[in-house]
Design an enzyme around this catalytic site. Sequence first.
Site, PDB file in Angstrom:
ATOM      1  CB  SER A  44      -0.885   0.197   1.323  1.00 60.89           C
ATOM      2  OG  SER A  44      -0.939  -0.793   2.172  1.00 60.89           O
ATOM      3  CG  HIS A  76      -4.026  -5.397  -1.373  1.00 62.19           C
ATOM      4  ND1 HIS A  76      -3.313  -6.037  -0.583  1.00 62.19           N
ATOM      5  CD2 HIS A  76      -4.455  -4.367  -0.746  1.00 62.19           C
ATOM      6  CE1 HIS A  76      -3.188  -5.623   0.651  1.00 62.19           C
ATOM      7  NE2 HIS A  76      -3.962  -4.350   0.689  1.00 62.19           N
ATOM      8  NE  ARG A  97       3.446  -8.142   0.594  1.00 60.41           N
ATOM      9  CZ  ARG A  97       4.006  -6.924   0.455  1.00 60.41           C
ATOM     10  NH1 ARG A  97       3.483  -5.747   0.553  1.00 60.41           N
ATOM     11  NH2 ARG A  97       5.458  -7.129   0.625  1.00 60.41           N
ATOM     12  CB  THR A  98      -1.409 -14.291  -0.918  1.00 55.80           C
ATOM     13  OG1 THR A  98      -1.648 -14.272  -2.323  1.00 55.80           O
ATOM     14  CG2 THR A  98      -2.164 -15.083  -0.270  1.00 55.80           C
ATOM     15  CG  HIS A  99      -1.522  -9.499   3.318  1.00 56.65           C
ATOM     16  ND1 HIS A  99      -1.978  -9.121   2.025  1.00 56.65           N
ATOM     17  CD2 HIS A  99      -0.709  -8.561   3.664  1.00 56.65           C
ATOM     18  CE1 HIS A  99      -1.542  -7.821   1.949  1.00 56.65           C
ATOM     19  NE2 HIS A  99      -0.734  -7.554   2.698  1.00 56.65           N
ATOM     20  CD  GLU A 198       0.506  -4.352  14.958  1.00 53.18           C
ATOM     21  OE1 GLU A 198       0.103  -3.124  14.809  1.00 53.18           O
ATOM     22  OE2 GLU A 198       0.333  -5.141  14.100  1.00 53.18           O
ATOM     23  CB  SER A 217       3.254  -7.977   4.061  1.00 47.65           C
ATOM     24  OG  SER A 217       3.880  -7.057   4.000  1.00 47.65           O
ATOM     25  CG  ASN A 240      -0.813   3.275  11.090  1.00 48.55           C
ATOM     26  OD1 ASN A 240      -0.577   2.782  10.184  1.00 48.55           O
ATOM     27  ND2 ASN A 240      -0.344   2.887  12.301  1.00 48.55           N
TER      28      ASN A 240
HETATM   29  N1  HPA Z   1       0.038  -2.424  12.241  1.00 46.59           N
HETATM   30  C1  HPA Z   1       0.096  -3.545  11.499  1.00 46.59           C
HETATM   31  N2  HPA Z   1       0.067  -3.254  10.082  1.00 46.59           N
HETATM   32  C2  HPA Z   1      -0.107  -2.132   9.546  1.00 46.59           C
HETATM   33  C3  HPA Z   1      -0.333  -0.821  10.424  1.00 46.59           C
HETATM   34  C4  HPA Z   1       0.005  -1.243  11.773  1.00 46.59           C
HETATM   35  O1  HPA Z   1      -0.169  -0.271  12.481  1.00 46.59           O
HETATM   36  N3  HPA Z   1      -0.443   0.034   9.395  1.00 46.59           N
HETATM   37  C5  HPA Z   1      -0.350  -0.302   8.410  1.00 46.59           C
HETATM   38  N4  HPA Z   1      -0.006  -1.748   8.485  1.00 46.59           N
END
Ligand code: HPA
Length: 277
Positions: A44, A76, A97-99, A198, A217, A240
Amino acid sequence: MTDIHDNPLDAPNADPFEIAARAAADIARLTGVEKHDIALTLGSGWGKAAELIGETVATIPATEVTGFSKPALEGHVGTLRSIRTPGGRNVLVIGARTHYYEGHGVRRVVHSVRTAAATGASIMVLTNGAGGIRETWQPGQPVLISDHLNLTADSPLEGAKFVDLTDLYSQRLRDIAHTVDPSLDEGVYTQFRGPHYETPAEVQMAKAIGGHIVGMSTALEAIAAREAGMEILGFSLITNLAAGIQKTPLSHGEVIEAGKAAEPVISALLARVVEAL
Ligand code: HPA
């Protein structure tokens, strides 16, 4: 043509490397490009880089390539693209992408990386959008991945393969990226399983054990790329600050928006780095 319910990687006796070789043959046939030199997975925020790297020779839907899954998420893009750089190198851009959190197993997660190696690529550039633990980082900032903590409790390696990960994120390639942009910071990427973000306590744990970036990822892909003998360069876009570091709640919409806002700048940076590799 494969879809999410019918993937040769899921067959009990499947050999993931033989399937990757088939996928590479599909790519050669569909793009007309026999060998790729560099592969790039665009996470992204990084999508626009494809347009800036060079001339697109061919764009193919990932679903036309053996073993690739349908994209799980809107935004995606499920395409593979062959690009020729001004310097005359062939770059395979993986926009599919496969997560791990999709729950289809780690083989599917790393299939694109194994396929990239099978097309001849010796350098794998992995990019993602991720949360930042360092308070000095700003959303929209790209950082280099210097190392990782794999908290998925899984590995893409099957059987007793004792692969060295000492220099997983190549110092040589990071030096090149620093030459292109001396202001680039580096950090340790911490892969959680997701798809939930998280908790603040998990972010503090990641920080305490040496993490600077949290994401879902790249670590598993990097391990598979190293197993396949590729040199790896990793970039995170900080979309972020991680949960609890940032005081406001996290939302997927915010992550996508931050990616979009940063896209022109970081894509231009990535294109310059690729040209310098
Ligand atoms: N945590 C995990 N994956 C993410 C985050 C995050 O804060 N932001 C974008 N992908």
